[in-house]
Write an enzyme that holds these catalytic residues in place. Structure first.
Site, PDB file in Angstrom:
ATOM      1  N   GLU A 287     -28.488 -65.340  64.791  1.00 41.05           N
ATOM      2  CA  GLU A 287     -29.672 -64.973  64.807  1.00 41.05           C
ATOM      3  C   GLU A 287     -29.344 -63.523  65.154  1.00 41.05           C
ATOM      4  O   GLU A 287     -29.380 -63.184  66.358  1.00 41.05           O
ATOM      5  CB  GLU A 287     -30.640 -65.695  65.365  1.00 41.05           C
ATOM      6  N   CYS A 321     -36.809 -59.262  68.960  1.00 38.83           N
ATOM      7  CA  CYS A 321     -36.420 -59.157  67.422  1.00 38.83           C
ATOM      8  C   CYS A 321     -37.360 -59.312  66.373  1.00 38.83           C
ATOM      9  O   CYS A 321     -37.139 -58.535  65.057  1.00 38.83           O
ATOM     10  CB  CYS A 321     -35.052 -60.291  67.124  1.00 38.83           C
TER      11      CYS A 321
HETATM   12  P1  NAD Z   1     -26.056 -57.528  71.905  1.00 37.14           P
HETATM   13  O1  NAD Z   1     -25.897 -57.450  70.500  1.00 37.14           O
HETATM   14  O2  NAD Z   1     -26.187 -56.047  72.686  1.00 37.14           O
HETATM   15  O3  NAD Z   1     -25.717 -58.609  72.964  1.00 37.14           O
HETATM   16  C1  NAD Z   1     -25.731 -59.840  72.750  1.00 37.14           C
HETATM   17  C2  NAD Z   1     -24.533 -60.551  73.199  1.00 37.14           C
HETATM   18  O4  NAD Z   1     -23.533 -60.249  72.693  1.00 37.14           O
HETATM   19  C3  NAD Z   1     -24.664 -60.218  74.776  1.00 37.14           C
HETATM   20  O5  NAD Z   1     -24.141 -61.414  75.397  1.00 37.14           O
HETATM   21  C4  NAD Z   1     -23.525 -59.421  74.776  1.00 37.14           C
HETATM   22  O6  NAD Z   1     -22.769 -59.272  76.120  1.00 37.14           O
HETATM   23  C5  NAD Z   1     -22.697 -59.899  73.832  1.00 37.14           C
HETATM   24  N1  NAD Z   1     -21.668 -58.773  73.020  1.00 37.14           N
HETATM   25  C6  NAD Z   1     -21.775 -57.419  73.068  1.00 37.14           C
HETATM   26  N2  NAD Z   1     -20.621 -57.046  72.391  1.00 37.14           N
HETATM   27  C7  NAD Z   1     -19.756 -57.997  72.106  1.00 37.14           C
HETATM   28  C8  NAD Z   1     -18.632 -58.198  71.566  1.00 37.14           C
HETATM   29  N3  NAD Z   1     -17.935 -56.816  71.233  1.00 37.14           N
HETATM   30  N4  NAD Z   1     -18.028 -59.379  71.388  1.00 37.14           N
HETATM   31  C9  NAD Z   1     -18.366 -60.325  71.999  1.00 37.14           C
HETATM   32  N5  NAD Z   1     -19.783 -60.233  72.615  1.00 37.14           N
HETATM   33  C10 NAD Z   1     -20.418 -59.207  72.597  1.00 37.14           C
HETATM   34  O7  NAD Z   1     -27.774 -57.477  72.007  1.00 37.14           O
HETATM   35  P2  NAD Z   1     -28.947 -57.727  73.049  1.00 37.14           P
HETATM   36  O8  NAD Z   1     -29.368 -56.221  72.963  1.00 37.14           O
HETATM   37  O9  NAD Z   1     -28.636 -58.498  73.910  1.00 37.14           O
HETATM   38  O10 NAD Z   1     -30.032 -58.248  72.297  1.00 37.14           O
HETATM   39  C11 NAD Z   1     -30.899 -57.269  71.359  1.00 37.14           C
HETATM   40  C12 NAD Z   1     -30.455 -57.955  69.923  1.00 37.14           C
HETATM   41  O11 NAD Z   1     -30.533 -59.319  69.706  1.00 37.14           O
HETATM   42  C13 NAD Z   1     -31.274 -57.226  68.959  1.00 37.14           C
HETATM   43  O12 NAD Z   1     -30.581 -56.576  67.849  1.00 37.14           O
HETATM   44  C14 NAD Z   1     -32.148 -58.479  68.372  1.00 37.14           C
HETATM   45  O13 NAD Z   1     -32.927 -58.002  67.291  1.00 37.14           O
HETATM   46  C15 NAD Z   1     -31.231 -59.354  68.645  1.00 37.14           C
HETATM   47  N6  NAD Z   1     -32.053 -60.759  68.724  1.00 37.14           N
HETATM   48  C16 NAD Z   1     -32.293 -61.639  67.571  1.00 37.14           C
HETATM   49  C17 NAD Z   1     -32.946 -62.626  67.699  1.00 37.14           C
HETATM   50  C18 NAD Z   1     -33.217 -63.535  66.436  1.00 37.14           C
HETATM   51  O14 NAD Z   1     -33.787 -64.610  66.701  1.00 37.14           O
HETATM   52  N7  NAD Z   1     -32.962 -62.894  65.163  1.00 37.14           N
HETATM   53  C19 NAD Z   1     -33.883 -62.991  68.936  1.00 37.14           C
HETATM   54  C20 NAD Z   1     -33.500 -62.227  70.085  1.00 37.14           C
HETATM   55  C21 NAD Z   1     -32.576 -61.028  69.875  1.00 37.14           C
END
Ligand code: NAD
Length: 535
Positions: A287, A321
């Site tokens: 998501e 999100c």
């Molecule tokens: P992010 O993408 O920065 O990080 C998400 C997770 O991925 C973290 O645990 C991070 O450490 C990890 N990560 C980052 N780079 C990585 C890589 N190269 N390889 C593996 N893992 C990696 O997101 P965030 O800032 O924590 O959250 C915000 C984002 O999440 C926004 O885009 C938001 O829209 C989305 N979000 C979506 C939903 C949904 O249900 N659609 C819900 C909540 C948040």
């Protein structure tokens, strides 16, 4: 069949002056002392020499603690722990596994409520209300409703012709699950590892570095509830290093991810590259981002619309999100709406969420502050964009960003297309006679399709918008803000660039974590090999 109790949504406590929950949360905040967070591998708290310090986003001086980081050895141990714990956990009955998570829900509803809420307020800068609806109510709901939906999945059995008994057995996936969680919802952080675990899988959980305190609390809660060692193994550390090692394991069987779209795409690509070395086809559930809309029809109620924009756009600093981030308003309503929004936004207090009069806290990190500031600068530097409210920020004490509203001439402006993930709402005014064209722009302007809302009193206008925007949002709201989905009531998720839309907190999501086995038992097998037609 043994069934979990029928769930009800956890009531949201008010935290109004004089309430016991307000006093309990205050006490928890005041007594918090910096902690050294371990990794959790095979039920044991593991400390490493590599540590990361972290502080409150709204107060850099408030050191919250340090977290041990996993190196190659610990990641390897976590993989082995998940593999070791699998047979015993998978052999437990659904009811026994559900009991652990139902007990976690009960503890969270009672004695653990303010421990987890305080961690979310301090670590992620959520107000009392935002922490309550997330880390208490939504996580409790995930745990209780998932137990119920798991029973529903098991209930779905094939038919049997006379003389046969056909059965469908819900087995966990053949391997372990990797859960990667975002910073912005403690409930999502708790749900991504626990939903596959409920179905008999074992899990490696990598929380966000920006929400380590809340993740640690949730892990402690699961342990307290009796989760056997190795079922969920929590590792903090370098996201790329952990992920590379975990995704290289032949037993990797599924990814449960929530976070940004770019990261999800890179994970999918890595899994595809590694495919030949896996022992099965991994399930991928993700998501991701959103650029969520509010579309106002000329028949909309302006005051209702204004409340939806303010709550939908600025609560939790727009870091949802589902946050309302692009708004389409007919020219006839704009003067009145503009006045209400100017007056309302001017009243919003931004600051430390421990001061309960604040409506907004800080954004999560320096990186996030810089990214949002760049989008603000983009708006302020463009002569075709008018800054109606806010536009600034201050990062001296904490990462505070003003609730910002831009009115744009160009409906295809970058500010209308890209996910900003901060308290910045962009708005385009359309001509009343061109509703259809405006709906077309809502549908085609952004690649995301997570949430969206339409405001109208004219029923035909609602019907037309719902039809026209059928694929523009996985969660569609009529006369409501596009945020605040409740487990069991509005199953959540979107399509297009917003994810695989497997609806967190639903039977549909749980179905991704099982690999059914069909069993056909013939009750009286034939003794003659010849068929009647051969006579
Ligand atoms: P992010 O993408 O920065 O990080 C998400 C997770 O991925 C973290 O645990 C991070 O450490 C990890 N990560 C980052 N780079 C990585 C890589 N190269 N390889 C593996 N893992 C990696 O997101 P965030 O800032 O924590 O959250 C915000 C984002 O999440 C926004 O885009 C938001 O829209 C989305 N979000 C979506 C939903 C949904 O249900 N659609 C819900 C909540 C948040």
């Amino acid at each position: 069949m043994i069934q979990a109790p029928v769930p009800h949504n956890e009531p949201v406590l008010s935290y109004a002056p004089g309430t016991p929950e307000r006093a309990a949360l205050r006490a928890e905040l005041e007594t918090y002392q910096a902690e050294a967070l371990p990794l959790w591998i095979s039920g044991e708290a593991i400390r490493t020499s590599q540590e990361l310090s972290f502080s409150s986003p709204h107060d850099h001086q408030r050191a919250l603690g340090t977290a041990s980081l996993a190196g190659e050895a610990e990641i390897g141990q976590a993989i082995e722990a998940a593999k070791r714990a699998k047979p015993g956990w998978a052999a437990l009955s659904q009811a026994d596994r559900a009991s652990v998570f139902l007990r976690a829900a009960e503890l969270l509803s009672g004695p653990w409520r303010q421990k987890v809420n305080a961690a979310t307020l301090l670590g992620q800068s959520k107000t009392a209300h935002q922490a309550e609806i997330d880390s208490a109510c939504e996580l409790i709901d995930f745990l209780r409703f998932n137990a119920h939906y798991a029973d529903k999945l098991a209930e779905d059995q094939p038919t049997s012709d006379p003389g046969l008994w056909n059965r469908l057995e819900q087995r966990p996936l053949d391997g372990f699950i990797y859960a990667i969680t975002p910073f912005n919802f403690t409930a999502i952080a708790g749900n991504l590892p626990s939903a596959p675990a409920l179905m008999g899988n074992t899990v490696i959980w990598k929380p966000s570095p920006n929400a380590m305190l809340a993740a640690h609390r949730v892990m402690q809660l699961f342990n307290e509830a009796g989760l056997p060692p190795g079922v969920i193994n929590l590792v903090n550390g370098d996201a790329v290093a952990i992920t590379t090692q975990v995704l290289a394991a032949p037993e990797f069987a599924g990814l449960h991810y929530t976070g940004s779209t770019a990261v999800f795409r890179s994970l999918w690509a890595q899994i595809a590259t590694n495919l030949p070395q896996y022992q099965s086809y991994p399930r991928i559930v993700g998501e991701t981002g959103g650029k969520d809309f509010i579309f106002a029809h000329p028949s909309a109620d302006v005051r209702q619309l204004a409340v939806a924009i303010v709550r939908g756009g600025y609560e939790f600093q727009g870091q949802k999100c589902s946050a309302a981030s692009r708004v389409y308003v007919p020219r006839s309503l704009w003067p009145e709406l503009k006045q209400i929004l100017e007056e309302t936004i001017a009243q919003i207090k931004v600051g430390d969420p421990a001061d309960f009069s604040n409506f907004m806290g800080a954004v999560i990190s320096a990186q996030s502050f810089e990214k949002i500031s760049k989008y603000q600068a983009l708006g302020k530097g463009d002569p075709k964009v008018r800054c109606v409210a806010g536009g600034g920020g201050n990062r001296e004490v904490g990462y505070f960003v003003e609730p910002t509203l831009f009115e744009l001439d160009d409906p295809k402006h970058r500010l209308m297309q890209e996910e900003i993930f901060g308290p910045v709402v962009t708005l385009w005014v359309y001509e009343d006679a061109r509703v259809d064209e405006a709906l077309g722009l809502v549908d085609s302007t952004s690649g995301y399709a997570l949430t969206g809302a339409v405001f109208a009193r004219d029923r035909q206008a609602i019907v037309d918008a719902a039809r026209r925007l059928r694929f523009a949002a996985g969660n569609f709201y009529i006369n409501d803000k596009p945020t605040g989905a409740v487990v069991g009531q509005q199953p959540f998720g979107g399509s297009r660039l917003s994810g695989t839309n497997d609806k967190a907190g639903s039977a549909q999501n749980l179905a991704r974590w099982v690999s059914p086995r069909t069993v056909k038992e013939t009750l009286n097998p034939p003794l003659d090999w010849r068929y009647p037609y051969m006579g």
